[in-house]
Design a protein around this motif. Structure first.
Motif, PDB file in Angstrom:
ATOM      1  N   GLY A  14       0.965  -8.909  14.218  1.00 19.32           N
ATOM      2  CA  GLY A  14       2.026  -9.594  14.967  1.00 19.32           C
ATOM      3  C   GLY A  14       3.288  -9.776  14.151  1.00 19.32           C
ATOM      4  N   HIS A  15       3.122 -10.174  12.893  1.00 14.32           N
ATOM      5  CA  HIS A  15       4.280 -10.428  12.029  1.00 14.32           C
ATOM      6  C   HIS A  15       5.051  -9.144  11.742  1.00 14.32           C
ATOM      7  N   SER A  16       4.341  -8.081  11.405  1.00 17.79           N
ATOM      8  CA  SER A  16       5.025  -6.833  11.061  1.00 17.79           C
ATOM      9  C   SER A  16       5.707  -6.211  12.283  1.00 17.79           C
ATOM     10  N   ALA A  17       5.214  -6.530  13.482  1.00 11.93           N
ATOM     11  CA  ALA A  17       5.821  -6.015  14.709  1.00 11.93           C
ATOM     12  C   ALA A  17       6.888  -6.959  15.261  1.00 11.93           C
ATOM     13  N   GLY A  18       7.018  -8.150  14.658  1.00  8.21           N
ATOM     14  CA  GLY A  18       7.969  -9.127  15.165  1.00  8.21           C
ATOM     15  C   GLY A  18       7.549  -9.703  16.516  1.00  8.21           C
ATOM     16  N   LEU A  69      14.789  -4.603   7.713  1.00  9.98           N
ATOM     17  CA  LEU A  69      13.578  -5.214   7.170  1.00  9.98           C
ATOM     18  C   LEU A  69      12.432  -4.217   7.225  1.00  9.98           C
ATOM     19  N   ASP A  70      11.790  -4.014   6.079  1.00  7.54           N
ATOM     20  CA  ASP A  70      10.634  -3.130   5.984  1.00  7.54           C
ATOM     21  C   ASP A  70       9.527  -3.885   5.278  1.00  7.54           C
ATOM     22  N   MET A  71       8.382  -4.028   5.930  1.00 12.59           N
ATOM     23  CA  MET A  71       7.234  -4.707   5.330  1.00 12.59           C
ATOM     24  C   MET A  71       6.074  -3.723   5.245  1.00 12.59           C
ATOM     25  N   GLN A  72       5.513  -3.620   4.068  1.00 10.48           N
ATOM     26  CA  GLN A  72       4.376  -2.733   3.837  1.00 10.48           C
ATOM     27  C   GLN A  72       3.191  -3.558   3.343  1.00 10.48           C
ATOM     28  N   LEU A  73       2.060  -3.377   3.973  1.00  9.88           N
ATOM     29  CA  LEU A  73       0.843  -4.069   3.573  1.00  9.88           C
ATOM     30  C   LEU A  73       0.258  -3.378   2.339  1.00  9.88           C
ATOM     31  N   LYS A  74       0.034  -4.143   1.286  1.00 10.49           N
ATOM     32  CA  LYS A  74      -0.547  -3.614   0.050  1.00 10.49           C
ATOM     33  C   LYS A  74      -2.007  -4.009  -0.096  1.00 10.49           C
ATOM     34  N   GLY A  75      -2.393  -5.119   0.534  1.00 12.08           N
ATOM     35  CA  GLY A  75      -3.773  -5.560   0.455  1.00 12.08           C
ATOM     36  C   GLY A  75      -4.042  -6.705   1.409  1.00 12.08           C
ATOM     37  N   LEU A  76      -5.275  -6.770   1.886  1.00 11.14           N
ATOM     38  CA  LEU A  76      -5.702  -7.842   2.760  1.00 11.14           C
ATOM     39  C   LEU A  76      -7.114  -8.215   2.348  1.00 11.14           C
ATOM     40  N   TYR A  77      -7.300  -9.468   2.039  1.00 12.55           N
ATOM     41  CA  TYR A  77      -8.580  -9.939   1.527  1.00 12.55           C
ATOM     42  C   TYR A  77      -8.990 -11.172   2.311  1.00 12.55           C
ATOM     43  N   ALA A  78     -10.308 -11.354   2.491  1.00 17.43           N
ATOM     44  CA  ALA A  78     -10.778 -12.515   3.236  1.00 17.43           C
ATOM     45  C   ALA A  78     -12.046 -13.073   2.604  1.00 17.43           C
ATOM     46  N   ASP A  79     -12.107 -14.384   2.522  1.00 17.23           N
ATOM     47  CA  ASP A  79     -13.309 -15.098   2.102  1.00 17.23           C
ATOM     48  C   ASP A  79     -13.756 -15.909   3.310  1.00 17.23           C
ATOM     49  N   GLU A  80     -14.713 -15.378   4.042  1.00 14.23           N
ATOM     50  CA  GLU A  80     -15.156 -16.008   5.284  1.00 14.23           C
ATOM     51  C   GLU A  80     -15.743 -17.398   5.027  1.00 14.23           C
ATOM     52  N   GLU A  81     -16.482 -17.536   3.955  1.00 14.94           N
ATOM     53  CA  GLU A  81     -17.138 -18.811   3.652  1.00 14.94           C
ATOM     54  C   GLU A  81     -16.125 -19.926   3.386  1.00 14.94           C
ATOM     55  N   LYS A  82     -15.057 -19.590   2.666  1.00  6.98           N
ATOM     56  CA  LYS A  82     -14.052 -20.596   2.318  1.00  6.98           C
ATOM     57  C   LYS A  82     -12.925 -20.699   3.343  1.00  6.98           C
ATOM     58  N   GLN A  88      -1.158  -9.274   0.748  1.00  3.19           N
ATOM     59  CA  GLN A  88      -0.271  -8.817  -0.312  1.00  3.19           C
ATOM     60  C   GLN A  88       0.678  -7.812   0.326  1.00  3.19           C
ATOM     61  N   LEU A  89       1.983  -8.114   0.287  1.00  3.76           N
ATOM     62  CA  LEU A  89       2.988  -7.315   0.969  1.00  3.76           C
ATOM     63  C   LEU A  89       4.057  -6.840   0.006  1.00  3.76           C
ATOM     64  N   GLU A  90       4.715  -5.774   0.399  1.00  2.67           N
ATOM     65  CA  GLU A  90       5.976  -5.402  -0.233  1.00  2.67           C
ATOM     66  C   GLU A  90       7.011  -5.450   0.886  1.00  2.67           C
ATOM     67  N   GLU A  91       8.068  -6.188   0.647  1.00  5.82           N
ATOM     68  CA  GLU A  91       9.086  -6.391   1.676  1.00  5.82           C
ATOM     69  C   GLU A  91      10.448  -6.050   1.098  1.00  5.82           C
ATOM     70  N   SER A  92      11.251  -5.323   1.893  1.00  4.25           N
ATOM     71  CA  SER A  92      12.616  -5.026   1.474  1.00  4.25           C
ATOM     72  C   SER A  92      13.538  -5.167   2.677  1.00  4.25           C
ATOM     73  N   LYS A 102      14.072  -6.538  -2.664  1.00  4.89           N
ATOM     74  CA  LYS A 102      12.768  -5.898  -2.610  1.00  4.89           C
ATOM     75  C   LYS A 102      11.806  -6.804  -3.351  1.00  4.89           C
ATOM     76  N   LEU A 103      10.781  -7.251  -2.652  1.00  3.09           N
ATOM     77  CA  LEU A 103       9.873  -8.250  -3.200  1.00  3.09           C
ATOM     78  C   LEU A 103       8.422  -7.875  -2.977  1.00  3.09           C
ATOM     79  N   GLU A 104       7.580  -8.296  -3.905  1.00  2.00           N
ATOM     80  CA  GLU A 104       6.149  -8.334  -3.652  1.00  2.00           C
ATOM     81  C   GLU A 104       5.857  -9.777  -3.265  1.00  2.00           C
ATOM     82  N   ILE A 105       5.148  -9.954  -2.175  1.00  2.00           N
ATOM     83  CA  ILE A 105       4.853 -11.285  -1.636  1.00  2.00           C
ATOM     84  C   ILE A 105       3.351 -11.423  -1.481  1.00  2.00           C
ATOM     85  N   VAL A 106       2.839 -12.580  -1.850  1.00  4.03           N
ATOM     86  CA  VAL A 106       1.429 -12.887  -1.639  1.00  4.03           C
ATOM     87  C   VAL A 106       1.358 -14.144  -0.778  1.00  4.03           C
TER      88      VAL A 106
END
Length: 134
Positions: A14-18, A69-82, A88-92, A102-106
């Motif tokens: 949703g976020h990357s598609a606006g 605005l360009d956002m690229q997904l670099k990683g997606l991690y999930a801890d279901e228990e917690k 992890q994104l790269e945005e420019s 141009k930023l790396e965002i977590v």
């Protein structure tokens, strides 16, 4: 109910598609979104939909040159228990002032009941300040 991973994936989609309508399906109306740090005007806590969609996203949209605005997904991690997901994104973007950023965002997301309820966003605020002229 969606898993943490499914919720974070839906947020990214949703976020990357606006797509605000899609985001409102998975973002709590009481969302607490904190841009971590103390050295930039954008580093603060945004509360609820007004804070996130209005103040933060609309403010950035006004600062960015449309269509850059360009956002690229670099990683997606999930801890279901917690109940924690990490994007992890790269945005420019090119700003209306002519600067580029141009930023790396977590984003560390807390998910409860299939909704994103809290986010702590970490990025290079010195690069933000330089690009925005803060």
């Amino acid at each position: 109910m969606m898993s943490v991973r499914e919720t974070v994936e839906a947020f990214w989609k949703g976020h990357s598609a606006g797509d605000r309508a899609a985001l409102k399906q998975i973002v709590s109306e009481d969302l607490i979104w904190t841009v971590v740090g103390g050295t930039s005007p954008i580093a603060k806590t945004y509360r609820g939909w007004d804070g996130f969609f209005g103040e933060l996203l609309d403010g950035l949209a006004q600062a960015f040159w449309p269509g850059t605005l360009d956002m690229q997904l670099k990683g997606l991690y999930a801890d279901e228990e917690k109940g924690v997901g990490i994007l992890q994104l790269e945005e420019s973007a090119t700003l209306r002032n002519g600067n580029t950023v141009k930023l790396e965002i977590v984003d560390v997301m807390t998910v409860r009941g299939g909704k994103v309820v809290e986010v702590r966003e970490v990025m290079d605020l010195a690069a933000v300040n330089k690009a925005f002229g803060f």
